[in-house]
Design a protein around this motif. Structure first.
Motif, mmCIF file in Angstrom:
data_model
loop_
_atom_site.group_PDB
_atom_site.id
_atom_site.type_symbol
_atom_site.label_atom_id
_atom_site.label_comp_id
_atom_site.label_asym_id
_atom_site.label_seq_id
_atom_site.Cartn_x
_atom_site.Cartn_y
_atom_site.Cartn_z
ATOM 1 N N UNK A 225 7.329 -6.779 -2.283
ATOM 2 C CA UNK A 225 6.791 -5.480 -1.866
ATOM 3 C C UNK A 225 5.366 -5.634 -1.362
ATOM 4 N N UNK A 226 4.619 -6.458 -2.084
ATOM 5 C CA UNK A 226 3.217 -6.655 -1.742
ATOM 6 C C UNK A 226 3.078 -7.355 -0.388
ATOM 7 N N UNK B 252 13.441 -0.834 -8.537
ATOM 8 C CA UNK B 252 12.799 -0.286 -7.350
ATOM 9 C C UNK B 252 11.309 -0.534 -7.477
ATOM 10 N N UNK B 253 10.726 -1.149 -6.479
ATOM 11 C CA UNK B 253 9.274 -1.344 -6.445
ATOM 12 C C UNK B 253 8.725 -0.494 -5.313
ATOM 13 N N UNK B 254 7.683 0.269 -5.635
ATOM 14 C CA UNK B 254 7.114 1.186 -4.643
ATOM 15 C C UNK B 254 6.533 0.439 -3.453
ATOM 16 N N UNK B 255 6.499 1.127 -2.316
ATOM 17 C CA UNK B 255 5.759 0.640 -1.160
ATOM 18 C C UNK B 255 4.278 0.601 -1.557
ATOM 19 N N UNK B 256 3.580 -0.519 -1.276
ATOM 20 C CA UNK B 256 2.222 -0.659 -1.810
ATOM 21 C C UNK B 256 1.159 0.116 -1.038
ATOM 22 N N UNK C 289 -0.864 4.220 -1.230
ATOM 23 C CA UNK C 289 -1.156 5.186 -2.279
ATOM 24 C C UNK C 289 -0.285 6.431 -2.229
ATOM 25 N N UNK D 184 2.746 9.134 -2.702
ATOM 26 C CA UNK D 184 3.621 9.589 -3.790
ATOM 27 C C UNK D 184 5.013 9.033 -3.549
ATOM 28 N N UNK E 100 10.605 7.041 -8.416
ATOM 29 C CA UNK E 100 11.399 5.905 -8.846
ATOM 30 C C UNK E 100 12.887 6.206 -8.676
ATOM 31 N N UNK F 113 15.483 4.217 -9.582
ATOM 32 C CA UNK F 113 16.377 3.453 -10.447
ATOM 33 C C UNK F 113 17.481 4.380 -10.961
#
Lengths: 509, 254
Positions: B94-95, B116-120, B122, B124, B127, B129
């Motif tokens: 993701x990073x 699920x990993x958030x888009x890096x 800021x 909102x 999640x 999952x």
């Protein structure tokens, strides 16, 4: 894609309880390379735990060299080295030979229990709480020094003659990195010093009266410095050729480093690290708060000449280790991750509550007469309900510490930043958000401890300019939002507290 | 009635023998108990040993049941174990990719999102999952269907809804895509599930080379595509991640 492997970088050494690691970070706080080596755990007697500090220093040199090779980095790429370490682990070495005079006594070691009771006398374990923020407990370094001096032949005389140096692992690593017997600097940082029971929290200096009472000669103690400042440069030794001249620029105890790595720079910001046990720290700013609720007061960090930032700390003895207990002692699951699968096979805890007071209750109760309890059992309860209760126990214990922190500081928790192995447990993280009634946030870099040491070192050498720079690096990987009905939360909390009550007074002495 | 395969019958008899009272048996005991020539018995034992069903004690040379046999009954990989193993790698993805990352497994007739990993940035984000995604149109679903026969069978049975103008619903057409997926080792989804959203996914294998899940990266077409296709560096990053997780699960390098 920004995957390039050229500097500048910051190297962080994490001298931990089971291993030493070196992680190299880039300017965005991303991991470039990692190397790690475990060291032996020495158990001379029940309750005693020791490390061979010479082995640890050899390992530190190896992992630093190893990480440099993996990163393909040279001396010119590394702008500074930072250090984070297992806290409170205590050692003495001969300043002329550079040899440890005894194995290091590890923080979990309980040999100083009796000594701490004696030192407490009529005043009890809170005798020096006002000065140091700590109860007289076996973890802390000061009594461990006294034990070594009184129980290992010849040490007291050598200490009084000025031949011995004391250090927690940060001091030992910094002294060796900066030249050892050839002019190594003998320092510790405020966070490590705040775990000795010997430092005045108020003015960050050694308390001579306590040292005298404890029988610790002042000449063994290192100079107390900031967490982020240049202590010296790498000189000589096997790392001398590799990193000569690189500034050694930070030291922080592991939990404080995690607070820093999670960028909890504002008052009321808190982090909780979920491993075998759990450590929660809340930034209370420049204000020193004496806990009325059994929390520890400690230094969070100090950057250069700035004012120190204090923190409240609450620890939970049994969290991940309860899951391990379910796996190893009960055999109900075959891997730790399966606890979630088992717990998800039911809707709720079926009325069962598990208070894992295996060695008493810690913050905020401090009841050593308590023992573990599974309460609310009926014919209906299955192993899946127990699995739920196991996970819920970690969340409720966090809630109790959070409540204590709010009570002491008057600051409501706005969000909890989490790290550690248990953050991969989605059910637990959601339940945690539910019972705290606050968002739970996981950062993208799991290695917050090393990152904190790197951040502090980078600030000291101007690689990053301010804590605002560091905040800009922080990335949210996941966030769990509270979704529990408040009536249900209140009811469940009440049940949990009832179960906690039932653990107390089990031991009678 | 078809004739049974003799060597399999003999192997089964050997396993039963080793599972009996006496835990460890020598070659001659096994051969004589089953009325086999030593060379024949040895050949079968060596094959079983190679598969991990039988182990030979290095000291005494005697044979016993292998650990593999014990694992057979519970061989499925716990999805929470999969998430725990994938955590570090998916954070990295993701990073470096700058987009959201999803880990999916086959569940009933769709893809269950287990991580699920958030888009890096800021922004909102919620999640996801526990959410389900369709099998026939998403990159995760295509990868799972291409490599996992169970998922493939589900896809054939399932109703295939057209979510956008680009969704493939015709089975032969899908089969061609799956064939290409198997050949290239990854699958993509360009506007096929959600308008303006593209993704790429690659399979995760366990130590038996069985597909246990898929990992993928998802984002707005404008960011993740170039010249009408997924950016090659994203494809490479996703495949690297899948390989790393597979390696952590014990899959041999490939």
């Amino acid at each position: 894609m920004t995957d390039s492997h050229s500097g500048p970088f910051i190297a962080a050494i994490d001298q931990g309880t089971t291993s030493s690691r070196c992680i190299i970070f880039d300017r965005d706080g991303r991991i470039v390379a990692v190397d790690q080596k475990e060291h032996a755990q020495i158990f001379p007697k029940p309750g005693w735990v020791e490390h061979d500090a010479a082995e640890i220093w050899r390992n530190v040199q190896e992992v630093v060299a190893g990480a440099m090779v993996k990163a393909g980095a040279g001396r010119e790429d590394i702008l500074a080295i930072g250090i984070t370490n297992q806290r409170e682990t205590t050692m003495l070495w001969d300043k002329r030979t550079g040899e440890p005079v005894h194995n290091a006594i590890v923080w979990q070691d309980t040999r100083t229990d009796v000594l701490c009771k004696q030192l407490g006398g009529d005043a009890g374990q809170d005798r020096w709480r006002a000065e140091t923020g700590l109860p007289l407990a076996a973890y802390f370094a000061g009594p461990k020094i006294a034990w070594l001096l009184d129980n290992v032949e010849g040490l007291r005389a050598r200490a009084e003659a000025g031949d011995l140096l004391f250090g927690t692992m940060d001091s030992w690593v910094v002294w060796n990195l900066t030249g050892g017997v050839n002019g190594g600097v003998h320092v510790t940082d405020v966070t490590n010093a705040s775990r000795t029971l010997l430092m005045n929290l108020e003015n960050l200096s050694w308390n001579e009266d306590i040292a005298a009472e404890m029988g610790v000669p002042l000449q063994v103690l290192p100079e107390i410095r900031s967490s982020a400042e240049v202590y010296g440069t790498v000189t000589g030794g096997s790392l001398g050729s590799l990193l000569a001249g690189v500034p050694v620029a930070s030291a922080l105890g592991d939990q404080q480093a995690a607070l820093f790595g999670q960028t909890c720079f504002g008052v009321g910001e808190a982090k909780s690290t979920y491993g075998t046990g759990t450590f929660m720290l809340m930034n209370t700013g420049e204000k020193l708060i004496h806990s009325e609720s059994g929390l520890l007061t400690t230094v969070g960090y100090r950057i250069g000449e700035q004012d120190p930032v204090y923190a409240l700390e609450g620890s939970i003895a049994v969290t991940g280790s309860l899951v391990q207990w379910m796996r190893d002692q009960m055999g109900l699951i075959s891997t730790a991750a399966e606890i979630e699968t088992l717990a998800l096979s039911v809707e709720d805890n079926g009325g069962a509550y598990f208070v894992p007071a295996f060695s008493g209750l810690f913050a905020p109760y401090w009841r050593s007469d308590a023992r573990g309890v599974i309460a609310g059992l009926t014919r209906y309860v299955t192993k899946a309900h127990i699995a739920r209760a196991v996970l819920e126990a970690t969340a409720w214990q966090t809630r109790e510490i959070t409540d204590a922190m709010t009570k002491d500081s008057g600051v409501e928790l706005s969000a909890l930043k989490v790290d550690g192995g248990m953050t991969s447990n989605n059910l637990l993280m959601q339940f945690l958000a539910d019972v705290l009634d606050a968002p739970v946030v996981r950062p993208m870099v799991a290695e917050t401890t090393c990152l904190g040491a790197a951040y502090a070192a980078g600030l000291a050498v101007g690689f990053w300019n301010s804590t605002e720079d560091l905040r800009a690096n922080w990335r949210r990987a996941a966030e769990w939002t509270p979704a529990m009905d408040s009536d249900l939360r209140d009811r469940e909390y009440k049940n949990w507290l009832k179960a906690v009550e039932r653990t107390m007074g089990w031991l009678e002495d | 009635m078809a004739k049974n395969i003799q060597s399999l019958e003999r192997a089964a008899a050997m396993l039963r023998l080793l599972a009996g009272g006496e835990r460890r048996l020598g070659l001659s005991d096994i051969a004589s108990s089953l009325g086999l020539a030593k060379a024949t018995a040895h050949g079968i034992l060596r094959t079983l040993q190679h598969e991990g069903f039988v182990e030979q004690d290095p000291g005494s040379g005697r044979y016993q049941l292998g650990a593999e046999l014990l694992r057979l009954g519970t061989t499925y990989l716990d999805v929470h174990e999969l998430r725990a193993r994938a955590l570090v790698w998916t954070d990295d993805l993701a990073r470096s990719g700058g987009e959201a990352v999803y880990l999916g497994v086959v569940h009933q007739q769709g893809v269950l999102i287990v991580h699920h990993v958030f888009r890096p940035d800021d922004s909102r984000q919620v999640l996801e999952v526990g959410a389900m995604q369709p099998m026939h149109s998403t990159a995760l679903g295509k990868v799972l269907t291409a490599f996992d026969p169970v998922a493939h069978a589900e896809l054939v049975e399932a109703e295939r809804e057209a979510f956008t103008a680009r969704t493939l619903t015709d089975l032969p057409e899908i089969e061609r895509v799956l064939e290409r997926t198997r050949a290239q080792g990854y699958a993509t989804d360009l506007d096929e599930t959600w308008e303006g959203v593209a993704s790429v996914a690659a399979p995760i294998f366990d130590r038996h080379r069985l597909p246990v899940g898929a990992v993928g990266i998802t984002g707005a077409v404008e960011r993740v595509c170039r010249d009408g296709d997924l950016r090659p560096e994203l494809v490479a990053a996703v495949r690297d991640t899948a390989r790393s997780v597979s390696r952590d699960l014990g899959a041999k390098p490939f």
